[in-house]
Design an enzyme around this catalytic site. Structure first.
Site, PDB file in Angstrom:
ATOM      1  CE  LYS A  30      -4.421  -1.805   0.911  1.00 30.60           C
ATOM      2  NZ  LYS A  30      -5.734  -1.787   1.533  1.00 30.60           N
ATOM      3  CE  LYS A  89      -5.968  -7.953  -1.601  1.00 27.98           C
ATOM      4  NZ  LYS A  89      -7.377  -7.618  -1.507  1.00 27.98           N
ATOM      5  CE  LYS A 140     -13.648  -3.742   0.217  1.00 23.38           C
ATOM      6  NZ  LYS A 140     -12.554  -3.184   1.047  1.00 23.38           N
TER       7      LYS A 140
HETATM    8  P1  ATP Z   1      -8.593  -2.752  -0.121  1.00 23.09           P
HETATM    9  O1  ATP Z   1      -7.945  -2.765  -1.478  1.00 23.09           O
HETATM   10  O2  ATP Z   1      -9.275  -1.463   0.223  1.00 23.09           O
HETATM   11  O3  ATP Z   1      -7.687  -3.275   0.966  1.00 23.09           O
HETATM   12  P2  ATP Z   1      -9.780  -5.349  -0.226  1.00 23.09           P
HETATM   13  O4  ATP Z   1     -10.502  -5.813  -1.440  1.00 23.09           O
HETATM   14  O5  ATP Z   1      -8.445  -5.919   0.074  1.00 23.09           O
HETATM   15  O6  ATP Z   1      -9.787  -3.777  -0.281  1.00 23.09           O
HETATM   16  P3  ATP Z   1     -10.518  -5.554   2.590  1.00 23.09           P
HETATM   17  O7  ATP Z   1     -11.619  -4.753   3.193  1.00 23.09           O
HETATM   18  O8  ATP Z   1      -9.104  -5.187   2.862  1.00 23.09           O
HETATM   19  O9  ATP Z   1     -10.773  -5.602   1.005  1.00 23.09           O
HETATM   20  O10 ATP Z   1     -10.734  -7.091   2.965  1.00 23.09           O
HETATM   21  C1  ATP Z   1     -11.986  -7.652   3.320  1.00 23.09           C
HETATM   22  C2  ATP Z   1     -11.895  -9.160   3.336  1.00 23.09           C
HETATM   23  O11 ATP Z   1     -11.844  -9.672   2.006  1.00 23.09           O
HETATM   24  C3  ATP Z   1     -10.647  -9.695   4.042  1.00 23.09           C
HETATM   25  O12 ATP Z   1     -11.025 -10.820   4.809  1.00 23.09           O
HETATM   26  C4  ATP Z   1      -9.749 -10.125   2.916  1.00 23.09           C
HETATM   27  O13 ATP Z   1      -8.902 -11.192   3.293  1.00 23.09           O
HETATM   28  C5  ATP Z   1     -10.750 -10.582   1.874  1.00 23.09           C
HETATM   29  N1  ATP Z   1     -10.224 -10.442   0.516  1.00 23.09           N
HETATM   30  C6  ATP Z   1      -9.774  -9.301  -0.038  1.00 23.09           C
HETATM   31  N2  ATP Z   1      -9.404  -9.508  -1.314  1.00 23.09           N
HETATM   32  C7  ATP Z   1      -9.617 -10.830  -1.575  1.00 23.09           C
HETATM   33  C8  ATP Z   1      -9.426 -11.663  -2.728  1.00 23.09           C
HETATM   34  N3  ATP Z   1      -8.951 -11.162  -3.864  1.00 23.09           N
HETATM   35  N4  ATP Z   1      -9.762 -12.971  -2.649  1.00 23.09           N
HETATM   36  C9  ATP Z   1     -10.251 -13.479  -1.496  1.00 23.09           C
HETATM   37  N5  ATP Z   1     -10.457 -12.742  -0.374  1.00 23.09           N
HETATM   38  C10 ATP Z   1     -10.146 -11.436  -0.401  1.00 23.09           C
HETATM   39 MG    MG Z   2      -7.279  -5.269   1.786  1.00 22.81          MG
END
Ligand code: ATP
Ligand code: MG
Length: 335
Positions: A118, A200, A203
């Site tokens: 990040k 990965k 969002k």
């Molecule tokens: P950001 O980019 O803002 O960090 P993010 O998509 O990583 O967003 P988080 O809110 O950090 O979302 O994570 C929420 C949950 O989703 C966590 O339990 C994380 O492990 C899971 N998660 C995030 N991305 C993935 C993915 N690509 N596949 C499976 N699980 C995921």
């Molecule tokens: Mg995340």
């Protein structure tokens, strides 16, 4: 008799209101939340404290917090049986985080890969909050004496540091925090970007074609799956290096329950066109009920506020008990 029922084990997980959840969040985390909600004492929440590390616009943050909360209810979580709350409504999170900051070493926090990733993504805003993020996450988890934390694989390192911090604190002051275990679902543990399948799905990705949002309509989902990056081999099977196809197979498997073998057989002799159509339809079927329930709930602001208040009250009750214990142990004067 009912009254000698064992106490349910505790599950906690939070999600940041940094955007609409993706199919990755859903298959990696949210779907497991729903599956665990009957058998465990569950605390699920919107991690708004975490999300200000990327300095969102305040109006956006308010809107997204409500949207994420509505989405959690749309998953089918029962706000009366489970505790569904907004992190900033429970001050104990920030309070315990400060205490734990003082029991976390600079070196161990520096090794967190999310911090490195990040900071590279936002080189203009590498703030102390981003650095201390895993400590706040440790506080989130430890406050509830959590047994299991359903997360995607990307958060595993943060769970390990949580255990290390808890273990260190318990070693110094006697048993205060339960050591949590990660709960990582098998197939959805890591859904990859549709455009760069070695990264990965996230969002907060700036390219909307890289992820499917859980609120995308059928048409958009089909388009995004059809333009997903694959390879030139045109054969559906799993192999190291076939990242795009492996990812689509994983998504299809999560949505349909089919094994890799069954999927390989189903698409034997067919090209990626047929495969992508099937994957797209499976994703549409999976997400449609969630979207419909969300659209109903998001218009009922009074109900959402009422549930948030109940969630904050229930979460605070448990969280404050642990916080008081920790404050006493480190030597803060009680009055
Ligand atoms: P950001 O980019 O803002 O960090 P993010 O998509 O990583 O967003 P988080 O809110 O950090 O979302 O994570 C929420 C949950 O989703 C966590 O339990 C994380 O492990 C899971 N998660 C995030 N991305 C993935 C993915 N690509 N596949 C499976 N699980 C995921
Ligand atoms: Mg995340």
């Amino acid at each position: 008799m009912e009254n000698n029922q064992e106490k349910k084990q505790t599950v906690l997980s939070l999600i940041q209101p940094t955007g609409t959840p993706t199919l990755g969040n859903y298959l990696g985390a949210l779907k497991n939340w729903k599956n665990m909600s009957d058998s465990y004492d569950c605390f699920f929440g919107v991690a708004d404290l975490h999300s200000i590390t990327v300095r969102p616009n305040p109006a956006d943050l308010r809107r997204r917090t409500t949207e994420m909360y509505a989405l959690l209810l749309a998953l089918g979580l029962d706000p009366h049986k489970n505790t569904v709350f907004v992190q900033s409504h429970v001050p104990a999170h920030a309070q315990l985080a400060w205490i734990l900051d003082c029991y976390t070493q600079f070196g161990e926090a520096s090794r967190m890969t999310q911090f490195k990733d990040k900071s590279e993504k936002h080189p203009d805003n590498v703030n102390v909050g981003l650095f201390a993020y895993p400590v706040l996450m440790a506080a989130d988890i430890l406050l509830y004496q959590t047994d299991f934390v359903p997360i995607g694989i990307d958060q595993k390192q943060h769970l390990e540091i949580t255990r290390n911090i808890a273990d260190r604190f318990n070693g110094l002051y006697g048993n205060t925090f339960k050591l949590p275990e990660p709960f990582i679902g098998k197939s959805g543990a890591k859904i990859m970007s549709l455009q760069e399948p070695t990264k990965k799905m996230s969002k907060s990705d700036t390219n909307p074609k890289a992820f499917i949002s859980v609120l995308d309509d059928d048409n958009t989902i089909m388009k995004k799956i059809k333009s997903a990056v694959t390879d030139s081999e045109a054969r559906v099977y799993r192999k190291d290096g076939k990242d795009g196809v492996n990812n689509l197979m994983g998504i299809y498997s999560c949505c349909t329950g089919k094994t890799d073998e069954e999927i390989e057989k189903e698409f034997d002799g067919k090209g990626y066109g047929d495969f992508k159509t099937a994957v797209g339809e499976a994703v549409c079927d999976e997400l449609r009920p969630l979207r419909e329930e969300y659209n109903r709930l998001i218009d009922d602001k009074a109900y959402l506020t009422e549930c948030m208040k109940e969630g904050a009250e229930k979460a605070s009750y448990t969280a404050e008990r642990t916080l008081r214990k920790a404050m006493k142990k480190v030597g803060f004067l009680q009055i």
